[in-house]
Design an enzyme around this catalytic site. Structure first.
Site, PDB file in Angstrom:
ATOM      1  N   ARG A 240       0.864  -1.175   0.000  1.00 19.45           N
ATOM      2  CA  ARG A 240       0.000   0.000   0.000  1.00 19.45           C
ATOM      3  C   ARG A 240       0.904   1.230   0.000  1.00 19.45           C
ATOM      4  O   ARG A 240       2.008   1.198   0.541  1.00 19.45           O
ATOM      5  CB  ARG A 240      -0.915   0.032   1.226  1.00 19.45           C
ATOM      6  CG  ARG A 240      -2.086  -0.937   1.178  1.00 19.45           C
ATOM      7  CD  ARG A 240      -3.108  -0.523   0.121  1.00 19.45           C
ATOM      8  NE  ARG A 240      -4.301  -1.367   0.139  1.00 19.45           N
ATOM      9  CZ  ARG A 240      -4.445  -2.459  -0.605  1.00 19.45           C
ATOM     10  NH1 ARG A 240      -3.446  -2.851  -1.388  1.00 19.45           N
ATOM     11  NH2 ARG A 240      -5.573  -3.150  -0.563  1.00 19.45           N
ATOM     12  N   GLU A 269      -3.331   7.868  -4.034  1.00 25.11           N
ATOM     13  CA  GLU A 269      -3.820   7.439  -5.345  1.00 25.11           C
ATOM     14  C   GLU A 269      -5.326   7.687  -5.493  1.00 25.11           C
ATOM     15  O   GLU A 269      -6.072   7.591  -4.528  1.00 25.11           O
ATOM     16  CB  GLU A 269      -3.486   5.976  -5.595  1.00 25.11           C
ATOM     17  CG  GLU A 269      -4.060   4.972  -4.628  1.00 25.11           C
ATOM     18  CD  GLU A 269      -3.568   3.551  -4.900  1.00 25.11           C
ATOM     19  OE1 GLU A 269      -4.439   2.676  -5.072  1.00 25.11           O
ATOM     20  OE2 GLU A 269      -2.345   3.321  -4.929  1.00 25.11           O
ATOM     21  N   HIS A 287      -1.636   0.705  -9.809  1.00 24.92           N
ATOM     22  CA  HIS A 287      -2.262  -0.264  -8.899  1.00 24.92           C
ATOM     23  C   HIS A 287      -2.890  -1.424  -9.685  1.00 24.92           C
ATOM     24  O   HIS A 287      -4.090  -1.715  -9.583  1.00 24.92           O
ATOM     25  CB  HIS A 287      -3.316   0.417  -8.033  1.00 24.92           C
ATOM     26  CG  HIS A 287      -3.586  -0.304  -6.746  1.00 24.92           C
ATOM     27  ND1 HIS A 287      -3.933   0.329  -5.583  1.00 24.92           N
ATOM     28  CD2 HIS A 287      -3.541  -1.623  -6.438  1.00 24.92           C
ATOM     29  CE1 HIS A 287      -4.112  -0.548  -4.608  1.00 24.92           C
ATOM     30  NE2 HIS A 287      -3.874  -1.762  -5.105  1.00 24.92           N
TER      31      HIS A 287
END
Length: 323
Positions: A240, A269, A287
Site C-alpha cells: 500500500r 492514489e 495499482h
C-alpha cells in the site's frame, strides 16, 4: 418473501452481477468513478449487503446510517477502508478476497522489480524519443537479478510466492522480515532466512514490500530506513502507498542514494506525488498488480460467493470476523 437488497458499488463483470441477481434485488452502480461518501450512504440505505472494492469507506458513521446492513464483501485483499471493529460491534460480517490473486500479484511484483533494476521503463522512453543514436558499453546498464539478494518485508502468501520465484527461478538469496517467523518447513524450500528489519534493509539488493497497511506500518520505510539501504539497491512496493514516505523516497532516488524503485501503489492514489513523476529512475504503474483477467474474475466471484453465502444462511469462504 422479498429478496435481500444489495449494492454493487463498482463497475464489475456483468456476469457476476447476473449471479447476484439470481439471489438478490441488486442496485448496481455501473461506473468506475467511486461513489462519494454521501452517494454511498444514500445508495446503501435499506440494503442488507454491499459488494465493495478498496475505495468505498465503510465507517462507523456509515454503518449507523445504514442499520439494515448485514454484510460487506470485498473483492480485494486489503481491507483498511473498512472499520472492522465497528462492523463486528454491529454484527456486520466482512470478507475479503485472499489467495485468488497471490500468484498473479507475485508475478507482477517480480516483473516490476526487474523493470526497475534493468531500467526498462527509462530505456523505452529514451528509445521512443528518438534519442538512441549509438551503442555504448554503459547504455542503461542496470543491476543483475540472478544470484543477488532478495529482501522481502512482509512474508505472507504473496511474499512467499515472490520468494519462490527469486530462489528457484533466479538463484537469489532470500532474506525476509516479518512480525512472525516462518516455520523451518516453510523456510527450507526457499532457502529463506529471517533477519531484523535493519539487516534486511542493509543487505538487500532488491527489496520488495508486501506487508499489510496498518497504523503501525504507516511510513515504515522513511528517510532513516532508506539511509540504511545500499546505493545500488532497488525498492519495489506492491503493498500500500502509505507504507512508504514518498517524499523521502523521491529525495533518495533524486540524490542517487538509491538506484531505482518500482511502485504500483501510492499514498494519495489516484494522485501521484509529482516528485516521483519527475524522476527517471522509478517505474510507476496504476495499482494493477492483480490485473489479469482470470484473477480479477476470480476476485469478483469470491466476493459474490461470500455475499450469497452470508445473506442466504451460509458461511463466508473468507470471512474476516466470522461468517
Amino acid at each position: 418473501m422479498s429478496q435481500p437488497k444489495v449494492l454493487v458499488a463498482r463497475r464489475i463483470f456483468p456476469e457476476v452481477v447476473g449471479r447476484l441477481r439470481e439471489c438478490f434485488e441488486v442496485d448496481w452502480y455501473d461506473e468506475n468513478e467511486p461513489l462519494s461518501p454521501e452517494q454511498l450512504r444514500r445508495r446503501l440505505a435499506g440494503k442488507q449487503g454491499i459488494f465493495a472494492s478498496g475505495t468505498e469507506q465503510i465507517t462507523a458513521d456509515l454503518l449507523d446510517a445504514c442499520p439494515d446492513l448485514k454484510a460487506v464483501c470485498l473483492m480485494t485483499v486489503g481491507y483498511n477502508n473498512v472499520d472492522l471493529a465497528a462492523c463486528t460491534a454491529r454484527g456486520v460480517k466482512v470478507s475479503n478476497a485472499p489467495d485468488v490473486l497471490t500468484e498473479t500479484t507475485a508475478d507482477f511484483g517480480f516483473a516490476l522489480m526487474m523493470a526497475a533494476a534493468r531500467r526498462i521503463s527509462e530505456s523505452e522512453h529514451f528509445l521512443r524519443r528518438g534519442d538512441w543514436q549509438q551503442w555504448r558499453v554503459d547504455l542503461f546498464a542496470g543491476a543483475d537479478i540472478h544470484a543477488s539478494t532478495l529482501g522481502i518485508l512482509g512474508m505472507g502468501r504473496i511474499g512467499q510466492a515472490i520468494a519462490k520465484r527469486g530462489a528457484l527461478g533466479f538463484g537469489m538469496q532470500v532474506i525476509y522480515h516479518n512480525r512472525s517467523r516462518l516455520s523451518p518447513e516453510q523456510e527450507a524450500p526457499l532457502g529463506a532466512r529471517w533477519v531484523s528489519k535493519d539487516e534486511l534493509l542493509a543487505q538487500a539488493d532488491h527489496l520488495i514490500l508486501v506487508l499489510p497497511y496498518t497504523p503501525e506500518s504507516h511510513h515504515i520505510i522513511g528517510a532513516p530506513e532508506l539511509a540504511l539501504m545500499k546505493r545500488t539497491a532497488t525498492l519495489t512496493n506492491i503493498a500500500r502507498g502509505g507504507v512508504v514516505d514518498e517524499d523521502a523516497l523521491a529525495q533518495a532516488l533524486g540524490e542517487g542514494r538509491l538506484a531505482a524503485a518500482g511502485l504500483d501503489v501510492f499514498e494519495g492514489e489516484p494522485q501521484v506525488n509529482p516528485r516521483l513523476l519527475a524522476l527517471n529512475n522509478v517505474v510507476l504503474t496504476p495499482h494493477i498488480a492483480s490485473a489479469s483477467v482470470p484473477t480479477r474474475r476470480a476476485m469478483c466471484n469470491l466476493a459474490a460467493d461470500n455475499l450469497i453465502a452470508v445473506l442466504t444462511g451460509g458461511v463466508m469462504k473468507t470471512g474476516l470476523n466470522g461468517g
